[in-house]
Scaffold this active site. Structure first.
Site, PDB file in Angstrom:
ATOM      1  N   GLN A  29     -16.231  -1.032 -12.453  1.00  0.00           N
ATOM      2  CA  GLN A  29     -16.082   0.187 -11.930  1.00  0.00           C
ATOM      3  C   GLN A  29     -16.653   1.424 -13.393  1.00  0.00           C
ATOM      4  OE1 GLN A  29     -11.713   1.041 -11.643  1.00  0.00           O
ATOM      5  NE2 GLN A  29     -12.699   1.887 -10.029  1.00  0.00           N
ATOM      6  N   ARG A  86      -7.621   1.544 -22.795  1.00  0.00           N
ATOM      7  CA  ARG A  86      -7.326   0.608 -22.030  1.00  0.00           C
ATOM      8  C   ARG A  86      -8.211   0.356 -21.376  1.00  0.00           C
ATOM      9  NH1 ARG A  86      -4.877   0.224 -16.175  1.00  0.00           N
ATOM     10  NH2 ARG A  86      -5.301  -1.753 -15.487  1.00  0.00           N
ATOM     11  N   HIS A 130      -9.199  -7.387 -13.588  1.00  0.00           N
ATOM     12  CA  HIS A 130      -9.245  -5.355 -13.226  1.00  0.00           C
ATOM     13  C   HIS A 130     -10.101  -5.879 -11.841  1.00  0.00           C
ATOM     14  CE1 HIS A 130      -7.970  -1.185 -13.222  1.00  0.00           C
ATOM     15  NE2 HIS A 130      -8.703  -0.975 -11.646  1.00  0.00           N
ATOM     16  N   GLU A 183      -2.022  -4.226 -10.699  1.00  0.00           N
ATOM     17  CA  GLU A 183      -2.436  -4.031  -9.865  1.00  0.00           C
ATOM     18  C   GLU A 183      -2.672  -5.158  -8.501  1.00  0.00           C
ATOM     19  OE1 GLU A 183      -3.641  -0.092  -7.860  1.00  0.00           O
ATOM     20  OE2 GLU A 183      -3.095   0.796  -9.487  1.00  0.00           O
ATOM     21  N   ASN A 310       1.243   2.247 -12.458  1.00  0.00           N
ATOM     22  CA  ASN A 310      -0.216   3.404 -12.139  1.00  0.00           C
ATOM     23  C   ASN A 310       0.891   4.237 -11.234  1.00  0.00           C
ATOM     24  OD1 ASN A 310      -1.829   1.795 -13.767  1.00  0.00           O
ATOM     25  ND2 ASN A 310      -3.104   0.890 -11.785  1.00  0.00           N
ATOM     26  N   TYR A 312       0.154   7.302  -8.756  1.00  0.00           N
ATOM     27  CA  TYR A 312      -1.203   8.433  -7.521  1.00  0.00           C
ATOM     28  C   TYR A 312      -0.093   9.284  -7.317  1.00  0.00           C
ATOM     29  CZ  TYR A 312      -4.286   6.383 -10.263  1.00  0.00           C
ATOM     30  OH  TYR A 312      -5.428   5.538 -10.950  1.00  0.00           O
ATOM     31  N   GLU A 380      -1.909   4.722 -15.590  1.00  0.00           N
ATOM     32  CA  GLU A 380      -2.804   4.988 -15.137  1.00  0.00           C
ATOM     33  C   GLU A 380      -2.008   6.307 -14.275  1.00  0.00           C
ATOM     34  OE1 GLU A 380      -5.209   3.291 -12.216  1.00  0.00           O
ATOM     35  OE2 GLU A 380      -5.537   1.044 -13.480  1.00  0.00           O
ATOM     36  N   TRP A 427      -6.391   8.498 -15.960  1.00  0.00           N
ATOM     37  CA  TRP A 427      -7.688   7.666 -14.898  1.00  0.00           C
ATOM     38  C   TRP A 427      -8.297   8.783 -14.816  1.00  0.00           C
ATOM     39  CZ3 TRP A 427      -9.070   2.907 -14.588  1.00  0.00           C
ATOM     40  CH2 TRP A 427     -10.256   2.353 -14.187  1.00  0.00           C
ATOM     41  N   GLU A 434     -14.834   3.713  -6.739  1.00  0.00           N
ATOM     42  CA  GLU A 434     -13.839   3.688  -6.631  1.00  0.00           C
ATOM     43  C   GLU A 434     -13.889   3.017  -5.374  1.00  0.00           C
ATOM     44  OE1 GLU A 434     -10.882   4.787  -7.403  1.00  0.00           O
ATOM     45  OE2 GLU A 434     -10.128   4.834  -5.638  1.00  0.00           O
TER      46      GLU A 434
HETATM   47  C1  PNW Z   1      -6.082   1.810  -8.903  1.00  0.00           C
HETATM   48  N1  PNW Z   1      -5.978   1.482  -2.474  1.00  0.00           N
HETATM   49  O1  PNW Z   1      -6.553   1.770  -7.813  1.00  0.00           O
HETATM   50  C2  PNW Z   1      -7.073   1.229  -9.702  1.00  0.00           C
HETATM   51  O2  PNW Z   1      -6.190   0.753 -10.882  1.00  0.00           O
HETATM   52  C3  PNW Z   1      -8.686   2.038 -10.134  1.00  0.00           C
HETATM   53  O3  PNW Z   1      -9.299   0.868 -10.298  1.00  0.00           O
HETATM   54  C4  PNW Z   1      -8.445   2.592  -9.157  1.00  0.00           C
HETATM   55  O4  PNW Z   1      -9.928   3.052  -9.764  1.00  0.00           O
HETATM   56  C5  PNW Z   1      -7.093   3.951  -8.998  1.00  0.00           C
HETATM   57  O5  PNW Z   1      -5.890   3.519  -8.619  1.00  0.00           O
HETATM   58  C6  PNW Z   1      -7.648   4.908  -7.957  1.00  0.00           C
HETATM   59  O6  PNW Z   1      -7.313   4.710  -6.550  1.00  0.00           O
HETATM   60  C7  PNW Z   1      -6.215   1.882  -6.206  1.00  0.00           C
HETATM   61  O7  PNW Z   1      -6.923   1.928  -1.368  1.00  0.00           O
HETATM   62  C8  PNW Z   1      -7.766   1.905  -5.524  1.00  0.00           C
HETATM   63  O8  PNW Z   1      -4.856   1.080  -1.369  1.00  0.00           O
HETATM   64  C9  PNW Z   1      -7.359   1.779  -4.174  1.00  0.00           C
HETATM   65  C10 PNW Z   1      -6.362   1.411  -2.873  1.00  0.00           C
HETATM   66  C11 PNW Z   1      -4.972   1.179  -4.051  1.00  0.00           C
HETATM   67  C12 PNW Z   1      -5.040   1.221  -5.778  1.00  0.00           C
END
Ligand code: PNW
Length: 480
Positions: A29, A86, A130, A183, A310, A312, A380, A427, A434
């Protein structure tokens, strides 16, 4: 703690004394330099160079050019005052073909990076994987000795253990914390069943085999890291705080299926040494597939020093008809579930609802369900926003400051409730590539202009710096 001089009037969240604060990135990234100094191609180079796979055809060829600008980026970390950073190692920089000949220039790059971090007073946390699998392990080149097949085959897990041993022998004296995989849900299911991530496959069976081999790779890597004397060893999962749309039996059953796919496929073998009970016959496919060898679950379930989480957003699901004919796809991705969004809150530019209390609930739920739960690190957490450099030369990302404030408070609430959470990585340090969403989503606390590669610390960076300073001062007061 007050925040009198900060860009927002809200007080800093209260954090436990000694709680560690950091920032995170990942190699593909940010690094760029995709074909320099002997780096081999990865499945993400191939995927991003395939038309139609990423937004606007974006690739990581240059990204933030961190490979050449790492000193500047470490300067940003030093100024920020973080305890931990990290980052991930690009496997194809160390081993261009995934296995076999070692690329000395790749080792040198991470040596320099780690030494500069230590000189800046920042403890390195390394993610070994990653998502940038060496392409030669997916489809062998003419010179390749590997058989190919990527995560669908066990040989890839064995190659990963060799790579882990190489990294630990070289960097283990200076790395504080090791994360085997980031992940694995995404690698297995987004990569091999949904096809939205590299290698872009839509296979049920391949995804199930990948899930198992990723877990085996983790287990073999833990063994190799321990043998090399690595300090703290863990894995990072994207666990979901899931809800059902209604109390009705169909939605409740959908919720169970989602819990298995998103969470239990990972937490059960890792923390309890077994695959989830499979009331649904398709789950027998994963638990009893031909890829499973005697001893695998003992290997996968070996004790960890920490669990990386992680987080979100929360997810709400409802029952939906299956679409795929392939019964194995119905296990891996088409599980008769669809996401709904009942959240009447703000959403980030990813379209994700902002619900901080879901993080407290997730952490408390893990704590309640797993007697063997190791200490947790939030590896994250952050938000994507429409960040632009204002005429005053600054980036006024107040929404991100609010997001981070509320999520740190949510972590703190979980600690108060008895969950052992040791630290947090925002993060991300930098705006970056992305994945399938290309450069359209900005997660950084530092803005990156992709034309000039200029870094501009956002208001959230200055806010985080203030928070870290105040937190360190408070920790010193309370520690005898
Ligand atoms: C995580 N999805 O990613 C990752 O660990 C990071 O690299 C990323 O930048 C961050 O979350 C923010 O998105 C994901 O599309 C990215 O299912 C995409 C998905 C899931 C996790």
């Amino acid at each position: 703690m007050s925040n009198a001089s900060g860009p927002t009037a809200r007080p800093f969240p209260e954090l436990p004394a000694g709680f560690r604060l950091g920032a995170a990135t990942a190699a593909y990234q940010i690094e760029g330099a995709h074909d320099q100094d002997g780096r081999g191609p990865s499945i993400w180079d191939t995927f991003s160079h395939t038309p139609g796979r990423t937004l606007g055809g974006a690739t990581g060829d240059t990204a933030c050019d961190h490979y050449h600008r790492y000193r500047e980026d470490i300067g940003l970390l030093r100024e920020l005052g973080v305890d931990d950073y990290r980052f991930s190692i690009a496997w194809p920089r160390l081993l261009p073909e995934g296995t076999g000949p070692v690329n000395a220039k790749g080792l040198d790059f991470y040596d320099r990076l780690i030494d500069e971090l230590l000189a800046a007073g920042v403890a390195p946390t390394v993610t070994l994987y990653h998502w940038d699998l060496p392409q030669a392990l997916e489809t062998p080149s003419d010179s390749g000795s590997a058989a190919g097949g990527g995560w669908r085959v066990r040989e890839t897990a064995e190659a990963f253990a060799e790579y882990a041993a190489l990294a630990a022998e070289r960097f283990g004296d200076r790395v504080e914390r090791w994360i085997t995989l980031n992940e694995p849900y995404c690698s297995a299911f987004v990569g091999h069943a949904e096809g939205r991530h590299a290698p872009g496959a839509e296979e049920g069976r391949g995804a199930l085999a990948a899930a198992h081999h990723l877990l085996v790779a983790h287990g073999l890597a833990v063994r190799a890291l321990r043998a090399a004397g690595a300090r703290e060893i863990g894995i990072t999962l994207n666990l979901d705080r899931l809800h059902a749309a209604t109390d009705g039996p169909e939605d409740q059953a959908a919720l169970r299926r989602a819990e298995v796919l998103h969470n239990e496929v990972w937490t059960e073998p890792l923390l309890s040494g077994r695959y989830p009970a499979h009331e649904d016959e398709t789950w027998a496919g994963l638990a009893a597939g031909p890829w499973r060898l005697p001893g695998d679950l003992e290997l996968i379930g070996a004790p960890l020093d920490f669990l990386g989480v992680n987080f979100y957003r929360p997810v709400t699901v409802t029952a939906a008809p299956h679409r795929a004919a392939d019964p194995e796809l119905r296990t891996a991705v088409d599980i008769g579930v669809t996401e709904v969004d009942p959240y009447g809150t703000r959403h980030t530019t990813m379209g994700w609802p902002v619900v901080p209390e879901a993080l407290t609930e997730l952490l408390c739920g893990l704590h309640a369900r797993h007697p063997r739960l190791p200490p947790i690190w939030i590896t994250e957490n952050g938000s994507a926003e429409t960040d632009t450099v204002a005429p005053d030369g600054r980036v006024h990302d107040t929404a991100r400051i609010d997001y981070l404030t509320d999520h740190l408070a949510a972590v703190s609430a979980a600690v108060t409730a008895g969950v052992d959470v040791r630290g947090y990585y925002v993060w991300s340090l930098l705006d970056n590539f992305e994945w399938a969403r290309g450069y359209g989503q900005r997660f950084g606390i530092v803005h990156v202009d992709y034309d000039t590669l200029t870094r501009t610390p956002k208001d959230s960076y200055h806010w985080y710096r203030g928070l870290i300073t105040a937190h360190h001062a408070r920790t010193e007061e309370t520690t005898p």
